[in-house]
Scaffold this active site. Structure first.
Site, PDB file in Angstrom:
ATOM      1  N   LYS A  19       9.748   9.764  13.645  1.00 10.37           N
ATOM      2  CA  LYS A  19      10.437  10.077  12.397  1.00 10.37           C
ATOM      3  C   LYS A  19      11.846  10.591  12.662  1.00 10.37           C
ATOM      4  O   LYS A  19      12.782  10.299  11.905  1.00 10.37           O
ATOM      5  CB  LYS A  19       9.639  11.113  11.605  1.00 10.37           C
ATOM      6  N   TYR A  72       8.124  11.303   6.154  1.00 11.65           N
ATOM      7  CA  TYR A  72       7.401  12.518   5.795  1.00 11.65           C
ATOM      8  C   TYR A  72       7.731  13.602   6.814  1.00 11.65           C
ATOM      9  O   TYR A  72       7.936  13.314   7.994  1.00 11.65           O
ATOM     10  CB  TYR A  72       5.889  12.248   5.771  1.00 11.65           C
ATOM     11  N   TYR A  88       1.874  16.465  13.531  1.00  8.80           N
ATOM     12  CA  TYR A  88       2.750  15.511  12.850  1.00  8.80           C
ATOM     13  C   TYR A  88       4.203  15.679  13.288  1.00  8.80           C
ATOM     14  O   TYR A  88       4.659  14.998  14.195  1.00  8.80           O
ATOM     15  CB  TYR A  88       2.606  15.622  11.320  1.00  8.80           C
ATOM     16  N   SER A  92       0.831  -1.202   0.000  1.00 13.94           N
ATOM     17  CA  SER A  92       0.000   0.000   0.000  1.00 13.94           C
ATOM     18  C   SER A  92       0.863   1.249   0.000  1.00 13.94           C
ATOM     19  O   SER A  92       2.063   1.195   0.282  1.00 13.94           O
ATOM     20  CB  SER A  92      -0.926   0.019   1.226  1.00 13.94           C
ATOM     21  N   GLY A  93       0.229   2.376  -0.321  1.00 13.60           N
ATOM     22  CA  GLY A  93       0.879   3.668  -0.230  1.00 13.60           C
ATOM     23  C   GLY A  93       2.173   3.760  -1.005  1.00 13.60           C
ATOM     24  O   GLY A  93       2.302   3.270  -2.131  1.00 13.60           O
ATOM     25  N   TYR A  94       3.161   4.396  -0.370  1.00 16.92           N
ATOM     26  CA  TYR A  94       4.454   4.583  -1.017  1.00 16.92           C
ATOM     27  C   TYR A  94       5.216   3.276  -1.187  1.00 16.92           C
ATOM     28  O   TYR A  94       6.006   3.127  -2.116  1.00 16.92           O
ATOM     29  CB  TYR A  94       5.291   5.594  -0.226  1.00 16.92           C
TER      30      TYR A  94
END
Length: 394
Positions: free
Chosen positions: A247, A228, A238, A52-54
């Site tokens: 992250k 991200y 975020y 899924s996604g990236y």
């Protein structure tokens, strides 16, 4: 064999079923966006989080552009008598079919990527079929993680750090967009630590350790973890929140890995996109819908960014690095002029004008496409086969 009429039933941005034909069509549409640059040499890639996604986009871009061989790992649910399989199950089946058509030897493993047993199974397969890997792409988005060495379960949270935050958020009621004001609680130190355990770099480094111990790192080995950063508008929830702490740990892990001989490690900073992971984060849906309104066709898709990533990893193009050594695929999003317009648009959105002030209809259609709905060329009035087999292993 079980054919069913499948409807998009769900709650919010979560759907109970997915449409096999729609998911397959999505994959075929993605492959059609890639211009091949294949050579006789087929790189071997291990993609952790390939459904899924990236992670999906990176897998398909590698297959279509460079004819990669290798292994993709994801954790998907099979169809039952009550429910279809997850969308990632159907996307993986179609990706495997495409890989076979391209002449790639690419295997798909359905298992918990955090588990040591999965690592052993996958590394055995790599050793037997390929003798090593050239690339490890790490793209895992999970709400929880069980550490196989301590049997501790860690749960991630989406919370602020230091002080509470407030954000505008996009929701839908009976298919119509509504604006919500969402309060973001402050995470405790334990909650931040658990989020780092789930979404940080610990499992990534364990994958590299396992490959290194088995002497499966080929000369010139390179690994990338997809991440991200985002803008100031999403910062409180975020990058400055509990997810951001994870992250930051991912980036620290990349620096640690680069200190090893024979390992080139980077984080790849992708731009905003509609994914199953991002749609669950307050404020992101509104932000992306506004970003699409501002940029239109200039909004770079995950596939466009994944093509650029592969071009950089293979040396076809130079690495686009920032001062912290991160690969930047998001410069189009964070362009100062774009963000200035985004701030104006964000502040102008109200409960009364949200349908016109955003591309909310586009966003909701994109969410539905994640589950195989709203895909052109698919007959949703017809029954479709839901019992699709997981791709066979060697």
């Amino acid at each position: 064999m079980t054919e069913r009429l499948i409807k998009p039933l769900g709650r919010g941005f979560l759907f109970l079923d997915s449409h096999p034909a729609g998911c397959a069509q999505i994959v075929r549409g993605l492959t059609g966006q890639v211009e091949a640059r294949m050579t006789d040499a087929r790189p071997v890639a291990l993609v952790v989080g390939s459904s899924s996604g990236y992670g999906l986009a990176t897998t398909i871009a590698g297959l279509a552009r460079y004819g990669i061989n290798g292994v993709g790992i994801s954790f998907e649910k099979a169809p039952t008598h009550r429910r279809t399989a997850t969308a990632g199950w159907y996307r993986t089946a179609e990706t495997a079919a495409y890989a076979a058509e391209q002449g790639s030897e690419f295997h798909f493993v359905n298992a918990d990527a955090f588990a040591d047993t999965t690592k052993s199974e996958v590394l055995d397969l790599i050793a037997e079929r390929f003798g090593g890997v050239d690339y490890l792409i790490y793209s895992v988005a999970a709400p929880r993680r069980i550490d196989p060495r301590t049997e501790t379960t860690y749960q991630s949270v989406i919370k602020a750090i230091g002080q509470s935050a407030q954000t505008k958020s996009l929701a839908f009621e009976d298919g119509e967009p509504v604006l919500q004001e969402v309060a973001i609680e402050v995470a405790t130190d334990d909650e931040v630590a658990e989020t780092v355990q789930v979404m940080g770099g610990e499992d990534w480094i364990r994958w590299v350790d396992a490959l290194e111990e088995r002497k499966l790192l080929k000369d010139g080995f390179s690994t990338v973890a997809l991440t991200y950063i985002g803008s100031e508008l999403t910062g409180p929830i975020y990058r400055q929140g509990s997810i951001g702490a994870a992250k930051a740990h991912l980036e620290k892990t990349a620096q640690e890995l680069r200190e090893r001989d024979g390992v080139e490690a980077r984080t790849s900073v992708n731009g905003a996109a509609v994914t199953q992971a991002s749609s669950a984060i307050p404020g992101i849906g509104l932000y992306v819908s506004l970003l699409h309104k501002v940029l239109g066709d200039k909004l770079q898709t995950p596939m466009q960014q994944s093509i650029s990533l592969w071009d950089q990893l293979t040396g076809d193009k130079p690495l686009d690095l920032d001062e912290d050594g991160r690969i930047r695929l998001d410069r189009w999003e964070l362009d100062p002029a774009v963000q200035a317009t985004m701030k104006q648009e964000w502040e102008a959105v109200t409960a009364e004008n949200i349908a016109d002030a955003t591309d909310a209809a586009w966003f909701f259609a994109e969410v539905r496409r994640l589950y195989g709905f709203d895909v052109p060329g698919v007959d949703y009035a017809a029954e479709t086969e839901v019992d699709v087999d997981w791709p066979g292993k060697a």
